[in-house]
Structure formats: structure tokens, C-alpha cells
Enzyme design. Structure first.
Site, mmCIF file in Angstrom:
data_model
loop_
_atom_site.group_PDB
_atom_site.id
_atom_site.type_symbol
_atom_site.label_atom_id
_atom_site.label_comp_id
_atom_site.label_asym_id
_atom_site.label_seq_id
_atom_site.Cartn_x
_atom_site.Cartn_y
_atom_site.Cartn_z
ATOM 1 N N LYS A 78 -10.191 23.394 -31.684
ATOM 2 C CA LYS A 78 -10.499 24.783 -32.058
ATOM 3 C C LYS A 78 -11.751 24.303 -32.975
ATOM 4 O O LYS A 78 -11.752 23.600 -33.679
ATOM 5 C CB LYS A 78 -9.656 25.653 -33.019
ATOM 6 C CG LYS A 78 -9.981 27.240 -33.453
ATOM 7 C CD LYS A 78 -8.669 27.708 -33.913
ATOM 8 C CE LYS A 78 -9.141 29.021 -34.566
ATOM 9 N NZ LYS A 78 -7.801 29.666 -35.059
ATOM 10 N N SER A 153 -6.824 34.297 -33.420
ATOM 11 C CA SER A 153 -7.967 33.982 -33.308
ATOM 12 C C SER A 153 -8.175 32.577 -32.726
ATOM 13 O O SER A 153 -9.552 32.372 -32.138
ATOM 14 C CB SER A 153 -8.521 33.404 -34.723
ATOM 15 O OG SER A 153 -7.821 32.508 -35.353
ATOM 16 N N SER A 177 -2.368 33.667 -35.577
ATOM 17 C CA SER A 177 -3.533 33.347 -34.678
ATOM 18 C C SER A 177 -3.317 31.822 -33.630
ATOM 19 O O SER A 177 -4.228 31.786 -32.781
ATOM 20 C CB SER A 177 -4.723 32.727 -35.431
ATOM 21 O OG SER A 177 -5.363 33.728 -35.996
#
Lengths: 486, 481, 94
Positions: A78, A153, A177
Site C-alpha cells: 500500500k 482506504s 481499511s
């Protein structure tokens, strides 16, 4: 079985048996990434050349009989994890030009295992969002239906794993997330106990809630990856000095006799009936496997979203103060004075949701409001944590839905922040209490994945992973790949 | 500054840099004088993703200080973020301590020159990180930021508003300065900025209960400037109040060139620091065992040493205070007294007098003294045993200081031995009396003042070496006739 | 939320805020604050605030050793404006 649908264990075995090479595997995945990037927009940066180089090195190690269970296996990180020499943007204009001078501990650990970084995954800006629609680099689309969001997210990481562009991805979870995108994309996502995975190099959103974790196709894969990711880090004061169990060996822990708590508050109004049906079917499977279902209640759990939306913005308003155009990141052109430098660099660098949360956070911490908001929220936090503790005196694992609905349309929840915030209604509690939690696929509703959430006591990742693994031995939801990505 | 109508109220906030090897939250070195930004690592620079880890020595030093001011040590203290934007503050917040400081209430006793003893309350002392430095000259339209200093550990010592004059404030400041150096937790170098002081000054009508509005004066880096800044500020405030105005609560800078305080433009607006506990750090636990361990390492504290000196050597509290103003000075003095135990007062006078003056003149510390305690004691022995007079001794001292040699060598070389033979002195007196008939007559007629004339003449004739006490006695007899 | 409040918060947070943006923030902040005001109904009289999710942990202490060395050139590669190894900002007058 094709390369891109193999499990981590199968990939490791195949590499070791020289059925295929890491170079071949990496090349395959890079090609898939390139092919699907226009559709999904799952990655912000692709690190092709260095990935091929690392793959070649890994092949060499494997050929000599060296390496471990993750050597030569690719992943995406990420874009919230600092990666040395590689652009790290947090999906923000503020860090569009930022090349990290160091590796996050998570990145360094997995690199040391011989894993191959394919690129940096798209995400909601500074990890603030539940749909991956706030990214400076455009939204990510759900591989199950490109009109829909993948969740956030960690939307890019989840979409990449769901579309089998990568066998696994690192991600972070502050209010859901990892788990929420895992649920919306039909994959397995694990948020460990707070302090289990180092936060050093993980760009901070809300320090007392953030935790790094995994996105994989199965619990077995999650166990492998988490075992390598977790561990004490002296550079993180909130990192817990506790040995990492062998999560892979623990997958075999027997299930029978396990008491599963069904939170009354998780099954109240707001839960899509189709989602509820899938979750209850999954619970029936657990009963069949020998677990017992017990109803429990956490009366203050309904306040978890309000508490979160005071604490998280407060911490982030402070964490993001370092982005000021002085030492790194976006700087406004020709500032006329210091104040102008600050205001315009930050005004231009941050997107709307980030600014909204900074404003909220600044307000709740300000003189006269601290007691009523921040202090109050932290007290409610303790109430919720205490209630979870009491529940775990009666049950071993708490289960329920991960999200109230399946994936929703892009743009459908962006007009009112509260509507978006309520996506995290089931996931936030675990972050407030620092508890480990995961989401596994448990059904399809109109060809859209539904997630089952498991929450455990502190440091009970083995219990969660083995329970999830037991379910995945009985069912095959976790093997479903969205059309076009098989 | 003893005003009948107005009372001055002063509180001091002292920031002392702790003498650790590495910074409070990062492993960067803390040495002074490195090239710009050579000692600022990713944590100090506030890079994305970095985290603070607490330096054990900073905790030990804070506890040491707390014990030395008889304060309660907080068993679980908490770091808090003080949020504000300034270029020398890379994270946009300073990690400090707010509601739960590591050291709670303590006190420090001061002795003024006139012997008055006063207890100054210390509200609290807490740990925090220092900010970087801004350079405003030579960069055109820019200011340049050097973050070497960012992250250096500080202990902030907050006094109660117990001081009532600049003199008291300076005495307190000096005492704390002495203490931190005794404890070896701070080098006390005010020029380099490792010991800084902000003064909170207000005035109120004598007898009033409520405190007046205070101004905070920053950037005072010497004891002398503290005194001047406070005097200026008090006069300024009295002026305002006497003309019917109101004193503004503000931050002011002391300008040493102009000798005045002025309002700080950049920090004019009241800052809402939005303190909250730092989520990246856990509460700091200090156990009883740990505290006991630190207590065992405490040296003899300045007050203890001063009390011991005052009792053992019959010194006034003020003199004892001066002689213990640093451990090195106290040790030096004690070493001298050991060698001339019969006259500690003589030792005290010389150490505080001639020796201090010489050190001052050469701009050096007692540690760099050109004369060892043995050398000085040697000189004092010669005064005590009558070999030389006190006056001659000063000459000998200067020669010793310049050459580093011992008293006896200088006395012999310069032939400065005192003349204590009564016959020799009488001869000299006779000679002077003989050549000064006029003055003799006048003296015998009643002009007592002329005694000094005769003393001077005999001293001149003997090259200053006549034993003054004997000279006095014999001269009196002879002049009387 | 009043416009002046929005401006004041934006100023504290060093975020540029022009007139046109204010109403949007008034609305969203009011909405958020109204949502979180639900917290008022919780019974928290004798409850201590929870700053860290894991109970009973205390700060680890690091030995006082300087292990970092000068890497400023590498770090300043990211800096928008540097001169003589100093980070530059528009001149500040104190």
C-alpha cells in the site's frame, strides 16, 4: 491452475521445485498489472525493472537451496509504506514528488524474506476514506464490477489481490481499511492486534488506531504473510515485545467447542438483509463444525463511529502538521511570506476529505472543546474496550458482518461525509479496542462479495486464523475470482 | 528597585539542555557546533512515518534533578503534543509534558548578599524536546533552518512567582545553574544556549492579592541581562500603569544592545496549543527502586556543601554560597583549607578575592586555574606565619600567577620578606622622624591624621616590607615620645 | 458553525481558505459535529480516558548512545529549497 491463482504455499512449492521461476512469475504478474491498470487503477507506481532484478536474485537464492517460504514471491505495498528509493505518495498531491529515503520496517522485513515488490498500491488519500475515491490519482474500481467501489482506504491493495494481479498485498487498517475492502472485493483481510506489526515507516494517520496487516486470497496465505510481517520493532514505542507465534502451524488448531459471540448490535437495522443471510449461513457452517453461538451485547458499541470520528481526526490533524512545504513534499510556488507558504502548500497539497478531517481534528482539540469532544471520546473508547473484554470472558471469538452492504456505486456516498463514515460501523470497534480482526468472504449477493468479520482477544491471531481456515476448508467462497480475471 | 507603591512579581522558566550523548527521541548526537543539519536524522526532521523512542538518560537526569529539589517524582508521567507551526519545529508539534510532568512540586533556597534566606517554590519540571534554529542573516529574502538542535533533550523548570526583585531572580537562576552543573546533567553554557531563561514579570500595588498582568521576556542569555531585562520591564510596566494604561499579556524579546524589551511580532497572537497525550509514546514509569538507584548517585548538593562549609569554616551563608557555586570551586577551596586549616577565613577571602579576580581577568574557569590549591595555600602560609604582609602577598600572587611558580621562590627572588625585626623597624622609624621634624611637631600638637604619613614613609623606606602590625605599635610608641 | 469559526480553525491548521469554500466546510463540520454529539449520552462519570488501546503498557527506554551519522545530503534531496545545507523559508522577522 494458473500462476496468478496459486496460493502462497503453492507458489513457494512451485518455485522450490523449479516448476517455474520467480522471474517468470513476476513477469506474468507485471503483465497482468499493465493489462488491467486502465480498468482498475489499482496501482500508483509499478516498479517493473527492480522487481525483475529482485526476482532474478531470488531465483539464484532458491537455486542454491536457500531462502524461505516467501522467497521469490511478489506482493504490492500500500502506498502508505515508505519504500527506499521509490516514490511514496499516500495517494496525495502533497507527496506526489516524495521519494522515501528509507524502508518501513514492514517493507524491510518482507524484503529480507526475499519477497518481490511489484509496485505501490492506490489508496484513499492519507488512508482517509472507505471507498478509495479520495485518491489524488483517481479512484480504484472493484474488479467484481467496475462501476462500484472496492472499499477503502486499502482499495488498491484489495482490488489487486481480488483481480489476482498479485498473490498478496500489505495494507493498513485504522477504522476498517483492510477488512472493509476485503469484504467488498471477496478476499481475506487481517488487521492484527495493535502493536503486533511495526508502525515505523507507515505514514501515520491516527497513531493509536493504525495497524499494518495483510490482504490475501485465504487465511492460510494470511498466516504466512503475517508471520513474516509481525514482530517487535525497537524503533516503534507502541510495538509490543512479544514473540510471534507460528501462525501457519496454528492454522490446524481445532475448532470444536469454540464459543462464537454474536453481537446484538451488529444485527440491528442498517444491515442489508442479503448480507445478513450470507453471514448467518456462514455461522451455520461454524455450528456444523462444532462451534457454539452465544448472543452477546455491547451497549456502547453504537457510539464507536462517533468516538472514532473525534479521536482519528484529532490525531491526524497533528500527524499531518509536518506537511508544510519546508523539508519535503508539495510547496506552493513563490510564497510571499511564511504564512502563505504554509497555507497554500497545505491547501494545494491536501484533498477535500483530508482537509475536512484536519479541520474537525483541530476543532475538537481546541481550547474549550477538548473536554467535551476529545476527552469524552477517549472515555467512550474505554467503555467500548471494557465491554469487549467482558464479552470475551464469555466467548472466544466475536463474529458478524464486516460491512452493512455490498460494494456501492462510485460517487453514491460522496455528498455527505456521514453516509460514508457509516460504512465502518462494524469495523471501528476493533480499532478502538486494539483487538485483532479479520474479514473472510462468505457469499455472493448479485455477484457481489459479502464478508464475515471475526474479532478476537488481544494477540489471539492464531485463534482467528485457524477459525477462518476451518471455514475455508469447508467452503469455497474464497476461491471465487471475478469474471475476466480468472 | 524598592518601590513603595509597586511590588514586582517574577517567575522564571528555565530550559536546561540535558547533557546526554543522543537526543531525547532519536539516536542523533547532541554535540554542539556541528555543520548545519549534519545532526538531524529522519526522526529529528519529522519525516513521514518516523516515530519517537525515549532516551533512558533523559529520564535519569530528570529524576536526579527532581530529587535534588526535594520534589515528588511522578510515578507515571505522560508526554503530550504542543501543536503550533514554526519553521524550527519540524513536526508542527513539540513533544513535551503537560498535565503529568515527571517532576512535581519542589523548591530551591537562595541566600542574598545581605544574608537573607528565601525559599523559592518550583511548580514543576518536565522533559521536552528542543526546537531547531533559524538563521535570518545573509540569505536574502529567506530564513535558513538548521535542525541540529531539534530533538535535544530539555528539562523545563518552572518556578512559582515567588521572586520579588531582579536580585532574587538572579540569585535563584544562579542557584539552579549551580545545581544542574553539580548534578552533571547540564553544562550550563549560556552562550551556547544550553541554559536559557524566560522571565515572567508583572507588577501590582503593594498589598494587593491579585497578580498583575504579566509579560514573558525571552532570549535572555546571561545573568547580567536577566537583571537588566527585569529592571527595564518593571519600569516599563509601572510607567504604563501610572499613566492609567493596561499592561498587555504578551511575549517580549530582550534586546541587549538597546537594553530594552520589545514585543515579539511573530508570536503576537495567542496560541492555542491543543495539548493532547502523544499517542506514539506510552506513559513513563518510574519505580521506587529506580528512584532509589538515582538517589544513590547524587553528589553532595550545593546547599549541603555550603552548610558544611559554613559550620566547619565559620563562613557566612553568603560566602559559603559563593564558594560552593560550582563543585570545582568548592573542591578547590576545600583543598586549600586542608593545607591551611588554622585560617579558613583567610583561604575564603583569597579564593573569593584575588583568585576569582585573576580567573575573571583571564576569562577562565577554576578548573583551568594557573595555580593549584597547594600553590595558593603555600602563599597563604607565608601570610599566616608573618613572612610577608597581606599587601605584599598580593604582589607575590600576581607574580605567581604569571609564572606559575611557588610563593617561596617569588619571595626570595624579589626579596619581599617582611621585616619583623623590631630593631630594624625602629631604625627606619628613627630615620623618618629625623627627616620630618615639621610633621613630627604637628602630630605631637594634635594632628592625628599625620600618623598615616609616617606609616607611608617607613613603608617607602623599607620597600613596603615592614611588618604593618609591628610598625603600627612601635610607631605609636615612638611618636608619643 | 459560523464563518468566523471556520476561518479561525483553518488559520490554526494553516489551511488556505477562501470565502467560497467556507459554506461547504460550515455544512460538513456542522454535520460531523452533530453526528459525534451522540457521545454526550454516554455515562462516563468515573471513566478514565483511554489514550492507548492496550492496557498497562509503559514506555520502553532506549540506551543513550548516538548511532546516527550525517546523511543530510541524502535527506535534502527531497527538500524544495535548500542553501548552504539550510532549509529555506520566506524570511521570518521576530
Amino acid at each position: 491452475m494458473t500462476l496468478h491463482t496459486k496460493s502462497l504455499a503453492a507458489l513457494a512449492a512451485g518455485l522450490r521445485a523449479r516448476e517455474f521461476s520467480s522471474v517468470e512469475l513476476t513477469r506474468t504478474l507485471l503483465a497482468r498489472i499493465e493489462a488491467h491498470q486502465p480498468q482498475l487503477n489499482a496501482l500508483i507506481t509499478v516498479t517493473g525493472p527492480s522487481a525483475m532484478q529482485a526476482a532474478a536474485v531470488a531465483d539464484g537464492v532458491l537455486a542454491r537451496g536457500g531462502g524461505g517460504p516467501l522467497t521469490g514471491i511478489p506482493l504490492v505495498h500500500k502506498d502508505i509504506f515508505c519504500t527506499e528509493g521509490v516514490r511514496t505518495t499516500c495517494a496525495s498531491r502533497m507527496l506526489d514528488n516524495f521519494v522515501a529515503p528509507y524502508d518501513a520496517t514492514v517493507v524491510a522485513k518482507l524484503k529480507a524474506e526475499g519477497m518481490i515488490m511489484l509496485g505501490k498500491a492506490n489508496m484513499d488519500e492519507f488512508a482517509m476514506g472507505s471507498s478509495n475515491e479520495t485518491s489524488y490519482y483517481g479512484p480504484v474500481r472493484n474488479p467484481w464490477n467496475p462501476q462500484l467501489v472496492p472499499g477503502g482506504s486499502s482499495g488498491g491493495s484489495a482490488a489487486a489481490v481480488a483481480a489476482r494481479l498479485t498473490p498478496c498485498a500489505s495494507a493498513t487498517d485504522t477504522g476498517g481499511s483492510i477488512r472493509q475492502p476485503a469484504a467488498l472485493c471477496g478476499i481475506t483481510g487481517v488487521k492484527p492486534t495493535y502493536g503486533r506489526v511495526s508502525r515505523y515507516g507507515m505514514i501515520a494517520f491516527a497513531s493509536s488506531l493504525d495497524q499494518g496487516g495483510t490482504l490475501t486470497a485465504s487465511a492460510a496465505d494470511a498466516a504466512l504473510l503475517l508471520r513474516a510481517m509481525a514482530g517487535f520493532d525497537p524503533r516503534d514505542s507502541t510495538s509490543v515485545d512479544r514473540p510471534v507465534p507460528d501462525y501457519v502451524a496454528a492454522l490446524q488448531l481445532p475448532l470444536s467447542g469454540m464459543k462464537i459471540g454474536l453481537l446484538k448490535e451488529f444485527f440491528e437495522k442498517g444491515l442489508d438483509p442479503a448480507n445478513e443471510r450470507c453471514v448467518r449461513e456462514a455461522l451455520a457452517v461454524y455450528e456444523k463444525l462444532g462451534a457454539r453461538l452465544v448472543e452477546v451485547s455491547l451497549p456502547n458499541l453504537g457510539l464507536s463511529v462517533p468516538a472514532y470520528y473525534v479521536v482519528a481526526p484529532a490525531e491526524c490533524s497533528s500527524n499531518l502538521a509536518r506537511f508544510d512545504g519546508v523539508r519535503f513534499g508539495h510547496r506552493a510556488k513563490e510564497p510571499k511570506d511564511l504564512m502563505d507558504l504554509y497555507k497554500r502548500s497545505r491547501g494545494e497539497g491536501f484533498g477535500a476529505e483530508v482537509k475536512r478531517r484536519i479541520m474537525t481534528g483541530t476543532y475538537v482539540l481546541s481550547a474549550g472543546y477538548y473536554d467535551a469532544y476529545y476527552l469524552k471520546a477517549q472515555k467512550v473508547r474505554r467503555l467500548i474496550a471494557n465491554e469487549f473484554e467482558q464479552a470475551f470472558a464469555q466467548v472466544d471469538v466475536v463474529m458478524g458482518p464486516t460491512t452493512p452492504t455490498p460494494a456501492f456505486e462510485l460517487g453514491s456516498k460522496t455528498s455527505d461525509p456521514i453516509t460514508m463514515y457509516l460504512n465502518d460501523i462494524y469495523t471501528i470497534g476493533a480499532n478502538l479496542a486494539g483487538l485483532p480482526a479479520m474479514s473472510i468472504p462468505c457469499g455472493l449477493v448479485q455477484n457481489l462479495p459479502v464478508g464475515l468479520q471475526l474479532i478476537g482477544r488481544h494477540f489471539a491471531e492464531e485463534r482467528l486464523l485457524s477459525a477462518a481456515h476451518a471455514y475455508q476448508r469447508e467452503t469455497d467462497w474464497h476461491t471465487r475470482v471475478p469474471a475476466g480475471y480468472e | 528597585m524598592n518601590n513603595e507603591t509597586w511590588e514586582t512579581v517574577i517567575g522564571l522558566e528555565i530550559h536546561a539542555q540535558l547533557a546526554t550523548n543522543s537526543k531525547i527521541f532519536s539516536a542523533s548526537p547532541t554535540a554542539y557546533g556541528a555543520p548545519p543539519n549534519a545532526q538531524a536524522n529522519l526522526v529529528d526532521l519529522g519525516y513521514p512515518g518516523v516515530l519517537p523512542v525515549l532516551n533512558q538518560a533523559a529520564v535519569s537526569m530528570a529524576v536526579k534533578f527532581g530529587l535534588a529539589i526535594a520534589a515528588e517524582i511522578t510515578p507515571l508521567s505522560v508526554f503530550a503534543r504542543k501543536n503550533y507551526f514554526y519553521p524550527d519545529l519540524p513536526k508542527g508539534y513539540q513533544i513535551s509534558q503537560y498535565e503529568l510532568p515527571i517532576v512535581a512540586r519542589g523548591h530551591m533556597d537562595i541566600v542574598l548578599e545581605d544574608g537573607t534566606l528565601k525559599r523559592i517554590g518550583i511548580t514543576r519540571a518536565h522533559l521536552e524536546e528542543d526546537a531547531g534554529k533559524s538563521l535570518h542573516e545573509g540569505l536574502g529574502a529567506f530564513s535558513g533552518i538548521d535542525l541540529n538542535r531539534a530533538g535535544t533533550p530539555l528539562i523545563e523548570i518552572v518556578s512559582e512567582p515567588d521572586m520579588r526583585s531582579a536580585r532574587e531572580a538572579v540569585a535563584y537562576l544562579k542557584k539552579i545553574h549551580t545545581l544542574v552543573r553539580y548534578l552533571e546533567i547540564c553544562d550550563g553554557n549560556m552562550q551556547e544556549g544550553s541554559f536559557r531563561c524566560d522571565a515572567n514579570v508583572s507588577v501590582r500595588r503593594r498589598g494587593a492579592e491579585k497578580l498583575g498582568t504579566r509579560a514573558e521576556i525571552k532570549n535572555i542569555n546571561s545573568f547580567r541581562f536577566v537583571e537588566k531585562a527585569i529592571h527595564y520591564e518593571v519600569a516599563r510596566q509601572i510607567d504604563i500603569l501610572e499613566s492609567g494604561g493596561k499592561v498587555l499579556q504578551e511575549t517580549r524579546l530582550y534586546d541587549p544592545d538597546k537594553g530594552e524589551t520589545r514585543s515579539m511580532r511573530s508570536k503576537e497572537e495567542a496560541n492555542d496549543y491543543r495539548y493532547f497525550p502523544d499517542p506514539d509514546l506510552l506513559p513513563v514509569a518510574v519505580s521506587e527502586a529506580f528512584i532509589a538507584g538515582i538517589r544513590a548517585t547524587l553528589p553532595e548538593l550545593p546547599d549541603e556543601k555550603a552548610a558544611r562549609f559554613a559550620a566547619a569554616f565559620a563562613l557566612s551563608p553568603y560566602d559559603a554560597g559563593v564558594l560552593t557555586s560550582s563543585r570545582e570551586l568548592g573542591d578547590y577551596f576545600e583543598a586549600v583549607v586542608k593545607l591551611i586549616p588554622q585560617d579558613p577565613k583567610l583561604a575564603a577571602n583569597w579564593v573569593m578575592g584575588e583568585l576569582a579576580a585573576a580567573l575573571n581577568r583571564d576569562g577562565i574557569d577554576i578548573a583551568a586555574s594557573r595555580l593549584s590549591p597547594a600553590r595558593v595555600a603555600g602563599l597563604l602560609q607565608r601570610i599566616a606565619d608573618g613572612t610577608i604582609s597581606g599587601k605584599i602577598a598580593k604582589e607575590v600572587f600576581e607574580a605567581m600567577w604569571a609564572s606559575g611558580s611557588d610563593a617561596d621562590s617569588v619571595i626570595a627572588e624579589k626579596g619581599l620578606k617582611q621585616i619583623s625585626d623590631p630593631a630594624a623597624i625602629e631604625t627606619a622609624i628613627d630615620a623618618v622622624m629625623a627627616k620630618s621634624p615639621g610633621q613630627l611637631a604637628d602630630y605631637r600638637a594634635g594632628k592625628d591624621k599625620l600618623f598615616g604619613y609616617f606609616v607611608g614613609q617607613v613603608m617607602k623606606a623599607t620597600g613596603g616590607k615592614a611588618n604593618p602590625a609591628q610598625l603600627n605599635e612601635l610607631l605609636k610608641k615612638k611618636l608619643a615620645g | 458553525m459560523k464563518p468566523e469559526q471556520i476561518s479561525a480553525i483553518a488559520h490554526l491548521a494553516r489551511l488556505s481558505m477562501d470565502e467560497a469554500e467556507i459554506p461547504r466546510y460550515q455544512q460538513s463540520l456542522a454535520s460531523i459535529l452533530s453526528f459525534v454529539s451522540d457521545l454526550e449520552r454516554a455515562q462516563t462519570q468515573d471513566v478514565t480516558p483511554m489514550a492507548h488501546p492496550l492496557p498497562g503498557l509503559v514506555q520502553r527506554l532506549r540506551p543513550d548512545v548516538a548511532t546516527e551519522s550525517d546523511a543530510h545530503e541524502r535527506y535534502q534531496a527531497n527538500a524544495p529549497q535548500v542553501a548552504a545545507s539550510l532549509y529555506l523559508v520566506p524570511k521570518v522577522i521576530e
